[in-house]
Design a protein around this motif. Sequence first.
Motif, mmCIF file in Angstrom:
data_model
loop_
_atom_site.group_PDB
_atom_site.id
_atom_site.type_symbol
_atom_site.label_atom_id
_atom_site.label_comp_id
_atom_site.label_asym_id
_atom_site.label_seq_id
_atom_site.Cartn_x
_atom_site.Cartn_y
_atom_site.Cartn_z
ATOM 1 N N MET A 22 14.253 57.546 -0.771
ATOM 2 C CA MET A 22 13.322 58.179 0.186
ATOM 3 C C MET A 22 12.627 57.150 1.071
ATOM 4 O O MET A 22 12.356 57.398 2.250
ATOM 5 C CB MET A 22 12.279 59.017 -0.565
ATOM 6 N N LEU A 198 -2.597 64.028 12.473
ATOM 7 C CA LEU A 198 -2.688 65.435 12.878
ATOM 8 C C LEU A 198 -3.191 65.537 14.334
ATOM 9 O O LEU A 198 -2.631 66.275 15.150
ATOM 10 C CB LEU A 198 -3.649 66.153 11.923
ATOM 11 N N ASP A 249 -2.626 66.814 -2.953
ATOM 12 C CA ASP A 249 -2.612 65.468 -2.358
ATOM 13 C C ASP A 249 -3.914 64.731 -2.684
ATOM 14 O O ASP A 249 -3.928 63.540 -2.938
ATOM 15 C CB ASP A 249 -2.480 65.559 -0.828
ATOM 16 N N MET A 258 4.271 57.255 0.400
ATOM 17 C CA MET A 258 4.643 58.634 0.744
ATOM 18 C C MET A 258 3.587 59.287 1.635
ATOM 19 O O MET A 258 3.911 59.817 2.702
ATOM 20 C CB MET A 258 4.844 59.471 -0.529
ATOM 21 N N TRP A 266 5.142 60.310 9.943
ATOM 22 C CA TRP A 266 6.015 61.492 9.844
ATOM 23 C C TRP A 266 5.421 62.683 10.592
ATOM 24 O O TRP A 266 6.109 63.357 11.369
ATOM 25 C CB TRP A 266 6.242 61.807 8.362
ATOM 26 N N TYR A 271 6.752 66.250 13.588
ATOM 27 C CA TYR A 271 6.224 67.600 13.792
ATOM 28 C C TYR A 271 6.179 67.943 15.294
ATOM 29 O O TYR A 271 6.072 69.104 15.667
ATOM 30 C CB TYR A 271 4.824 67.753 13.158
ATOM 31 N N PHE A 304 -1.204 83.355 6.361
ATOM 32 C CA PHE A 304 -1.612 81.986 6.003
ATOM 33 C C PHE A 304 -3.137 81.886 5.867
ATOM 34 O O PHE A 304 -3.661 81.441 4.846
ATOM 35 C CB PHE A 304 -1.094 81.060 7.114
ATOM 36 N N TYR A 378 13.181 71.410 6.800
ATOM 37 C CA TYR A 378 12.460 70.405 6.015
ATOM 38 C C TYR A 378 11.278 71.048 5.288
ATOM 39 O O TYR A 378 11.035 70.812 4.111
ATOM 40 C CB TYR A 378 11.993 69.265 6.945
ATOM 41 N N LEU A 382 10.265 71.198 1.461
ATOM 42 C CA LEU A 382 8.992 70.607 1.012
ATOM 43 C C LEU A 382 8.177 71.626 0.207
ATOM 44 O O LEU A 382 7.657 71.314 -0.872
ATOM 45 C CB LEU A 382 8.180 70.135 2.222
HETATM 46 C C1 LIG Z 1 7.652 63.188 4.256
HETATM 47 C C2 LIG Z 1 7.245 63.172 2.853
HETATM 48 C C3 LIG Z 1 8.357 63.570 1.940
HETATM 49 C C4 LIG Z 1 6.105 64.022 2.533
HETATM 50 C C5 LIG Z 1 4.944 63.832 3.437
HETATM 51 C C6 LIG Z 1 4.058 64.958 3.233
HETATM 52 C C7 LIG Z 1 2.905 65.036 4.209
HETATM 53 C C8 LIG Z 1 3.431 64.980 5.625
HETATM 54 C C9 LIG Z 1 2.201 66.352 3.929
HETATM 55 C C10 LIG Z 1 1.687 66.414 2.489
HETATM 56 C C11 LIG Z 1 0.638 67.440 2.529
HETATM 57 C C12 LIG Z 1 0.244 67.637 3.803
HETATM 58 C C13 LIG Z 1 -0.702 68.598 4.259
HETATM 59 C C14 LIG Z 1 -0.860 68.831 5.603
HETATM 60 C C15 LIG Z 1 -0.062 68.050 6.612
HETATM 61 C C16 LIG Z 1 1.187 67.419 6.034
HETATM 62 C C17 LIG Z 1 0.938 66.699 4.750
HETATM 63 C C18 LIG Z 1 0.066 65.488 4.988
HETATM 64 C C19 LIG Z 1 -1.908 69.784 6.128
HETATM 65 C C20 LIG Z 1 -3.089 68.940 6.566
HETATM 66 C C21 LIG Z 1 -1.368 70.598 7.314
HETATM 67 C C22 LIG Z 1 -2.366 71.634 7.803
HETATM 68 C C23 LIG Z 1 -2.737 72.586 6.671
HETATM 69 O O1 LIG Z 1 -3.687 73.522 7.114
HETATM 70 C C24 LIG Z 1 -3.331 71.795 5.514
HETATM 71 C C25 LIG Z 1 -2.268 70.807 5.033
HETATM 72 C C26 LIG Z 1 -2.670 70.097 3.758
HETATM 73 C C27 LIG Z 1 -1.463 69.362 3.212
#
Ligand SMILES: CC(C)CCC[C@@H](C)[C@H]1CC=C2C3=C(CC[C@@]21C)[C@@]1(C)CC[C@H](O)C[C@@H]1CC3
Length: 418
Positions: A22, A198, A249, A258, A266, A271, A304, A378, A382
């Motif tokens: 990864m 973000l 997280d 990660m 990422w 996105y 959601f 993806y 995930l």
């Molecule tokens: C690429 C990798 C395998 C995994 C990376 C994961 C991260 C990009 C995500 C893990 C949890 C996330 C969350 C969000 C964005 C993406 C990541 C950081 C949010 C902030 C998106 C908006 C939602 O309303 C809340 C999410 C919380 C978890």
Amino acid sequence: MTPREASQAPLEFGGPLGVTAMLLLLPATMFHLLLAARSGPARLLGPPAYLPGLEELWSPRVLLLLFIWLGLQVALYLLPARKVAEGLELKDKSRLRYPINGFQALVLTAVLVGLGVSAGLPLGALPGMLLPMAFATTLTSFIFSLLLYAKALAAPVSALAPGGNSGNHIYDFFLGRELNPRLGSFDFKYFCELRPGLIGWVIINLALLMQEAELRGSPSLAMCLVNGFQLLYVGDALWYEESVLTTMDIIHDGFGFMLAFGDLAWVPFTYSLQAQFLLYHPQPLGLPMALLICFIKAIGYYIFRGANSQKNTFRKNPSDPSVAGLETIPTATGRQLLVSGWWGMVRHPNYLGDLIMALAWSLPCGISHLLPYFYLLYFTALLVHREARDEQQCLRKYGRAWQEYCKRVPYRILPYVY
Ligand SMILES: CC(C)CCC[C@@H](C)[C@H]1CC=C2C3=C(CC[C@@]21C)[C@@]1(C)CC[C@H](O)C[C@@H]1CC3
Ligand SMILES: NC(=O)C1=CN([C@@H]2O[C@H](COP(=O)(O)OP(=O)(O)OC[C@H]3O[C@@H](n4cnc5c(N)ncnc54)[C@H](OP(=O)(O)O)[C@@H]3O)[C@@H](O)[C@H]2O)C=CC1
């Protein structure tokens, strides 16, 4: 680390071999997507049209721009917050405090960018810098994760993440060894999860829209929809910033490569794929189809937000009138599980809504290419994986009550299917 200190938690993501793959595949995929979006055939599968040389990837000016961006977001994070929230109780019984000013950071960034653009800031030039910007961000995330790992080696055992201290250096570097690395009261994981990546995603989308308007006289309807939908998503995340404090997280995963790479590189560069695709591959979109896509987005958002708000309200105050009538299962921890309302429909209604929204983000790009549907593919993977991880954690936390919940609500994400 001595075996006594190493955690006995089961290895995730395929163990050291899986995370090594990864470590290489995630940045490679991100660059593949960036190159594919600007190439004529825009193929998701198959080799990229060309491989960029180092001179196309490396730019000290772009690195400086990235640091200015990160510095700005740090400054906005440090501004006085409307509220300071407490996180969940930690192993040592303490609770960390977090500023709730993410939405304020989004608005102030928008004001600053707006002022900059009206003073001649060439935001439309950003799409041309995405490759070197992604390269600088990847490099920064890697060095940042190394520093976090070095810091974690000196952290007390009580500060370590349950899953990121296996004793294997690569695995722990990837998953994150320390749960909540901080410098004073500055929380690196919380900051990265919601701010630079973000908000950066929204700015990249806007730059792509402006570039399209420059090239073609006005932004397309498809580009406007993608920008509007994703702005709503980011705005919502920052408006409800406090709810991120109960995600896995923050409470379970350490802060390693990660999440550092995921949050900083990422999210903004993959996105924004639909908007990147639309800049180079304009798609006609009629009003009836646009209205249908808006309807799909509205359904996704309704599910959601409804599901997330219902759970958050219930966790904060179970006797709140909006949730007091819902059926629940008591658990040995004293907490209760909802078994009616959104959480009685499937075990992860919020994921269902999120996936419907992901579909609505891709549909404006038409159906001629698979590339803009990458996010949907993806994200499905995930969320299915995340759901399985959450399920294990809930089973450990709630035991028989969780088994009872699974019996009462048998479907995970999609009713009658999965
Ligand atoms: C690429 C990798 C395998 C995994 C990376 C994961 C991260 C990009 C995500 C893990 C949890 C996330 C969350 C969000 C964005 C993406 C990541 C950081 C949010 C902030 C998106 C908006 C939602 O309303 C809340 C999410 C919380 C978890
Ligand atoms: N765009 C992106 O890249 C990503 C977006 N997301 C989104 O972020 C949001 C947060 O997701 P995530 O943190 O994964 O998980 P959830 O918000 O779904 O939280 C799961 C937790 O909710 C609690 N819970 C589960 N079932 C019930 C129930 N029946 N009654 C009461 N509480 C229950 C449990 O914690 P406890 O009991 O301890 O409260 C469980 O651990 C989601 O909307 C998701 O779609 C997530 C990841 C990536």
